[in-house]
Design a protein around this motif. Sequence first.
Motif, PDB file in Angstrom:
ATOM      1  N   ASP A  54      -6.596  14.595  -5.791  1.00 17.62           N
ATOM      2  CA  ASP A  54      -7.372  13.422  -6.503  1.00 17.62           C
ATOM      3  C   ASP A  54      -6.414  12.394  -6.877  1.00 17.62           C
ATOM      4  N   LEU A  55      -5.146  12.103  -6.559  1.00 20.05           N
ATOM      5  CA  LEU A  55      -3.995  10.433  -6.112  1.00 20.05           C
ATOM      6  C   LEU A  55      -2.890  11.500  -5.308  1.00 20.05           C
ATOM      7  N   LEU A  56      -2.535  10.872  -4.660  1.00 22.09           N
ATOM      8  CA  LEU A  56      -1.831  10.814  -3.771  1.00 22.09           C
ATOM      9  C   LEU A  56      -0.347   9.324  -3.913  1.00 22.09           C
ATOM     10  N   ILE A  81      -9.394   7.932  -2.137  1.00 21.87           N
ATOM     11  CA  ILE A  81      -8.472   9.224  -3.220  1.00 21.87           C
ATOM     12  C   ILE A  81      -7.572   7.319  -3.410  1.00 21.87           C
ATOM     13  N   PRO A  82      -7.143   7.849  -4.506  1.00 23.84           N
ATOM     14  CA  PRO A  82      -6.521   6.483  -5.301  1.00 23.84           C
ATOM     15  C   PRO A  82      -4.650   7.046  -4.468  1.00 23.84           C
ATOM     16  N   LEU A  83      -3.824   5.538  -4.981  1.00 25.95           N
ATOM     17  CA  LEU A  83      -2.252   5.411  -4.334  1.00 25.95           C
ATOM     18  C   LEU A  83      -1.398   5.141  -4.920  1.00 25.95           C
ATOM     19  N   ILE A  84      -0.510   5.872  -5.493  1.00 24.10           N
ATOM     20  CA  ILE A  84       0.529   5.027  -6.550  1.00 24.10           C
ATOM     21  C   ILE A  84       1.844   5.253  -4.907  1.00 24.10           C
ATOM     22  N   PHE A  85       2.688   3.830  -5.494  1.00 24.15           N
ATOM     23  CA  PHE A  85       3.204   4.148  -4.195  1.00 24.15           C
ATOM     24  C   PHE A  85       4.671   4.330  -5.456  1.00 24.15           C
ATOM     25  N   ILE A  86       5.814   5.553  -5.003  1.00 26.59           N
ATOM     26  CA  ILE A  86       6.919   5.222  -5.792  1.00 26.59           C
ATOM     27  C   ILE A  86       8.132   5.305  -4.719  1.00 26.59           C
ATOM     28  N   SER A  87       9.041   4.168  -5.616  1.00 27.50           N
ATOM     29  CA  SER A  87       9.974   3.080  -3.835  1.00 27.50           C
ATOM     30  C   SER A  87      10.730   2.141  -4.199  1.00 27.50           C
ATOM     31  N   SER A  88      11.810   1.794  -4.153  1.00 26.48           N
ATOM     32  CA  SER A  88      13.074   1.237  -4.067  1.00 26.48           C
ATOM     33  C   SER A  88      12.913   0.434  -4.031  1.00 26.48           C
ATOM     34  N   ALA A 104      -3.713   2.015  -6.505  1.00 24.44           N
ATOM     35  CA  ALA A 104      -3.633   1.492  -8.069  1.00 24.44           C
ATOM     36  C   ALA A 104      -2.476   2.131  -8.405  1.00 24.44           C
ATOM     37  N   GLY A 105      -1.442   1.598  -8.422  1.00 20.36           N
ATOM     38  CA  GLY A 105       0.297   1.660  -8.640  1.00 20.36           C
ATOM     39  C   GLY A 105       1.400   1.501  -8.273  1.00 20.36           C
ATOM     40  N   PHE A 106       2.237   1.386  -8.984  1.00 17.10           N
ATOM     41  CA  PHE A 106       3.349   0.893  -8.346  1.00 17.10           C
ATOM     42  C   PHE A 106       4.885   1.710  -9.213  1.00 17.10           C
ATOM     43  N   ILE A 107       5.432   2.761  -8.846  1.00 20.03           N
ATOM     44  CA  ILE A 107       5.906   3.145 -10.081  1.00 20.03           C
ATOM     45  C   ILE A 107       7.586   2.467  -8.802  1.00 20.03           C
ATOM     46  N   GLY A 121      -2.085   7.909 -15.434  1.00 21.78           N
ATOM     47  CA  GLY A 121      -2.477   7.806 -16.521  1.00 21.78           C
ATOM     48  C   GLY A 121      -3.385   6.660 -16.020  1.00 21.78           C
ATOM     49  N   ILE A 122      -2.593   5.499 -15.816  1.00 21.58           N
ATOM     50  CA  ILE A 122      -4.150   4.414 -16.119  1.00 21.58           C
ATOM     51  C   ILE A 122      -4.244   4.786 -14.472  1.00 21.58           C
ATOM     52  N   ALA A 123      -3.807   4.769 -13.943  1.00 27.32           N
ATOM     53  CA  ALA A 123      -4.482   4.676 -12.402  1.00 27.32           C
ATOM     54  C   ALA A 123      -5.571   5.839 -12.499  1.00 27.32           C
ATOM     55  N   LEU A 124      -5.430   6.396 -12.589  1.00 27.40           N
ATOM     56  CA  LEU A 124      -7.120   7.607 -13.223  1.00 27.40           C
ATOM     57  C   LEU A 124      -8.221   7.210 -14.032  1.00 27.40           C
ATOM     58  N   PHE A 125      -7.560   6.725 -15.015  1.00 26.88           N
ATOM     59  CA  PHE A 125      -8.724   6.175 -16.199  1.00 26.88           C
ATOM     60  C   PHE A 125      -9.153   4.950 -14.984  1.00 26.88           C
ATOM     61  N   ASN A 126      -8.480   4.210 -14.274  1.00 29.18           N
ATOM     62  CA  ASN A 126      -9.696   3.307 -13.563  1.00 29.18           C
ATOM     63  C   ASN A 126      -9.972   3.199 -12.559  1.00 29.18           C
TER      64      ASN A 126
END
Length: 246
Positions: A54-56, A81-88, A104-107, A121-126
């Motif tokens: 559901d999410l990567l 599939i919605p994608l969210i990056f987690i990076s410095s 779908a997002g960047f953390i 939560g926001i990424a999945l909602f959108n």
Amino acid sequence: MNNSTPIRIGIVEDEALIADHLAQSLEDLGYQIAFIADEAAETLDLLQANNTIDLLLLDINIHGALDGIDLANQVNRLYSIPLIFISSNTDAKTLERVRYTRPAGFIVKPYTLKDLETTIGIALFNYYDGEIGNEKSESPSSVNSSFFLKDKHAFVRLDFGDILYVEALDNYSVIHTGSGKHIVSQTLKSVEQKFSGNNFMRIHRSFLVNLEKIEKIEPKSVTISGKEIPLSESNKSELLQRVNLF
């Protein structure tokens, strides 16, 4: 929500300790870990083997010839599939490359549990169009089999086939299933519109029923799971046309 399937998240992170911590954090938030990978080729193989992701979550710096942004482009080409990056990595050149993957997002690392909770939560909602419905794809497997409901800190999947009927409650709706009920902040009319095409029918101003769950039809009511549900005279003819009469 015992009859719901938790959201499954894949993690792509080349630092084992960070990957383990991220997985534990996601599980604490109520999500299920589909897999953990540290490079692009492995991720693509795992995605092919796991068709219910559901999410990567992607780090940018990963092992192998392709980085996380290259991988995101491959995933976008092959899957929905919605994608969210987690990076410095937040330099302008990297963010420009990230932007074209339409994540779908960047953390930003280091992150907090609240960062994860809010962004996911926001990424999945959108991505999945709110509390009910998934109108991003026309494929029957995604539209006609399930949808997502918000449950405390997470979004969980509920199968249409598990639903018995939906009952109006002022501006809310109560979704009744075989193992419980769920209240959503949408009118029955809104739920009816989003359930269209999934074998549901409005048989009364206050009830939307799953036609496959009807056990008995009487002149003024139907019975589902032992409960008698009122049947409006104006809806009776359409109901009899939509069910299989022998």
